[in-house]
Design a protein around this motif. Structure first.
Motif, PDB file in Angstrom:
ATOM      1  N   GLU A 124      -9.010   0.860   0.622  1.00 53.20           N
ATOM      2  CA  GLU A 124      -8.724   0.191  -0.642  1.00 53.20           C
ATOM      3  C   GLU A 124      -7.283  -0.535  -0.550  1.00 53.20           C
ATOM      4  O   GLU A 124      -6.453   0.147  -0.139  1.00 53.20           O
ATOM      5  N   CYS A 126      -3.820  -2.127  -1.415  1.00 56.74           N
ATOM      6  CA  CYS A 126      -2.723  -1.752  -2.202  1.00 56.74           C
ATOM      7  C   CYS A 126      -1.618  -2.564  -2.054  1.00 56.74           C
ATOM      8  O   CYS A 126      -1.400  -3.515  -0.991  1.00 56.74           O
ATOM      9  N   ARG A 186       0.568  11.211  -9.155  1.00 56.92           N
ATOM     10  CA  ARG A 186       0.029   9.947  -8.704  1.00 56.92           C
ATOM     11  C   ARG A 186       0.654   9.415  -7.332  1.00 56.92           C
ATOM     12  O   ARG A 186       1.746   9.588  -7.026  1.00 56.92           O
ATOM     13  N   GLY A 190      -1.117   3.665  -5.740  1.00 53.11           N
ATOM     14  CA  GLY A 190      -2.488   4.096  -5.366  1.00 53.11           C
ATOM     15  C   GLY A 190      -3.304   5.004  -6.647  1.00 53.11           C
ATOM     16  O   GLY A 190      -3.147   4.447  -7.966  1.00 53.11           O
ATOM     17  N   TYR A 191      -3.580   5.952  -6.253  1.00 50.56           N
ATOM     18  CA  TYR A 191      -4.579   6.515  -7.302  1.00 50.56           C
ATOM     19  C   TYR A 191      -3.848   7.865  -7.845  1.00 50.56           C
ATOM     20  O   TYR A 191      -3.114   8.327  -6.993  1.00 50.56           O
ATOM     21  N   LYS A 218      -6.296   3.487 -10.259  1.00 54.95           N
ATOM     22  CA  LYS A 218      -5.486   2.764  -9.447  1.00 54.95           C
ATOM     23  C   LYS A 218      -4.350   2.100 -10.017  1.00 54.95           C
ATOM     24  O   LYS A 218      -4.669   1.359 -11.043  1.00 54.95           O
ATOM     25  N   SER A 219      -3.217   2.034  -9.615  1.00 55.87           N
ATOM     26  CA  SER A 219      -2.140   1.395 -10.180  1.00 55.87           C
ATOM     27  C   SER A 219      -2.346   0.141 -10.544  1.00 55.87           C
ATOM     28  O   SER A 219      -2.778  -0.774  -9.720  1.00 55.87           O
ATOM     29  N   THR A 221      -4.469  -1.425 -12.444  1.00 59.97           N
ATOM     30  CA  THR A 221      -5.766  -1.730 -12.973  1.00 59.97           C
ATOM     31  C   THR A 221      -5.782  -1.293 -14.473  1.00 59.97           C
ATOM     32  O   THR A 221      -5.140  -0.625 -14.945  1.00 59.97           O
ATOM     33  N   SER A 224      -5.640   2.542 -16.008  1.00 63.20           N
ATOM     34  CA  SER A 224      -5.123   3.461 -14.941  1.00 63.20           C
ATOM     35  C   SER A 224      -4.195   4.395 -15.410  1.00 63.20           C
ATOM     36  O   SER A 224      -3.957   5.389 -14.739  1.00 63.20           O
TER      37      SER A 224
END
Length: 329
Positions: A124, A126, A186, A190-191, A218-219, A221, A224
């Protein structure tokens, strides 16, 4: 005036005290002894206060000018604490050193449900800003007049990432907010992940930290932030992280006044003034130019070595100064 060579009033010479800085020596004779006896690695060793040494350590002209302004001049002998010089460098680099993530003491973290949630082998993309604060108090996406904002940093996250060993505790001490079984944190940029445990080798050393990724966190979005966590940790992706030599410099002497009162300054040398490690850094740091300053987030300010760093092929970084003064603490 005798001989009529000088106009009246006659010139007057003012003499000021020399600069005495704790934990270093400024005598050329004694610095030469350190160099020629191979106690340091040449005149540009980042641990000694030569101009070439300070530049290789990451000190900027602006930081040295700020230091000179703050200490002023005096006619009486005095000692200036080394932390004053370090504070000037931090202040200068805070708003202009690009950020980057680096893992200095890496252990692998595996997200065991990644393939199920994200797809087998998925990476993914980032991104994070190079500068979280704009100069002169401007907004974070502003730039000084006449310049463009620095480009964002881009990297990927996948099933496996590197984290610092200090960011996991199997049995957490009181107040610990980072990774431990059952806790969520976190991954910065990322997630959100939830720690589930770890694996160890035959000697009891932790070889992997295990976690599950929380979907849709996800940061940056939508939604999130619905999962609240108390800590964010830095990380580097296994898929595109880069090995880098990192030189952790400390003060050269253990004695604050190593040559005062006729003391043998050699006896005060700090045997741990240099530690060389192999770290994992994000891809943008591998493309640094020699002499370019960065903030390794949560660690301190570093500079790409002017001598040994090769852009894109052999990243070498020197610790300039920590994020805060921790000497003796």
């Amino acid at each position: 005036i005798e001989g009529g060579l000088l106009a009246s009033p006659p010139p007057h010479q003012y003499e000021f005290a020399r600069l005495n800085l704790t934990y270093v020596i400024t005598s050329k004779r004694k610095l030469a002894q350190l160099v020629y006896d191979h106690k340091v690695n040449g005149w540009d060793d980042p641990r000694i206060p030569t101009i070439v040494g300070l530049r290789r350590r990451g000190y900027t002209p602006e930081a040295l000018q700020l230091f000179a302004e703050r200490i002023g001049v005096t006619k009486s002998d005095s000692w200036i604490d080394y932390s004053t010089l370090e504070g000037c460098l931090r202040e200068d680099l805070e708003l202009k050193a690009h950020r980057g993530m680096a893992v200095l003491n890496p252990v692998k973290l595996v997200m065991t449900n990644w393939d199920e949630v994200m797809g087998v082998g998925h990476l993914e993309p980032c991104s994070q800003p190079a500068l979280p604060h704009a100069p002169h108090g401007a907004s974070s996406d502003a730039a000084p007049e006449g310049t463009e904002p620095p480009p964002a940093r881009h990297f990927t996250i996948g099933k496996e990432v590197w984290i610092d060993r200090e960011d996991f505790e199997e049995v957490p001490p009181k107040g610990y907010k980072r990774l431990f079984p059952g806790n969520k944190v976190r991954l910065k940029g990322g997630y959100v992940i939830e720690c589930t445990g770890c694996t160890k080798d035959a000697n009891g050393l932790i070889t992997e930290v295990l976690a599950t990724v929380v979907p849709d966190t996800k940061s940056g979005t939508p939604g999130s932030e619905t999962v609240k966590v108390k800590a964010a940790i830095t990380w580097v992706g296994v898929a595109n992280g880069v090995n880098a030599e990192v030189r952790l410099y400390d003060r050269l002497f253990l004695d604050a006044q190593p040559d005062a009162g006729g003391k043998d300054f050699i006896e005060s040398l700090n045997p741990n003034s240099l530690k060389v490690i192999t770290a994992k850094v994000e891809p943008s740091l591998a493309n640094a130019l020699p002499g370019q300053n960065f903030q390794f987030e949560r660690h301190g300010y570093f500079v790409a070595d002017r001598v040994d760093h090769v852009q894109g092929r052999n990243p070498v970084f020197n610790l300039a100064v920590g994020l805060k003064d921790s000497w003796g603490k």
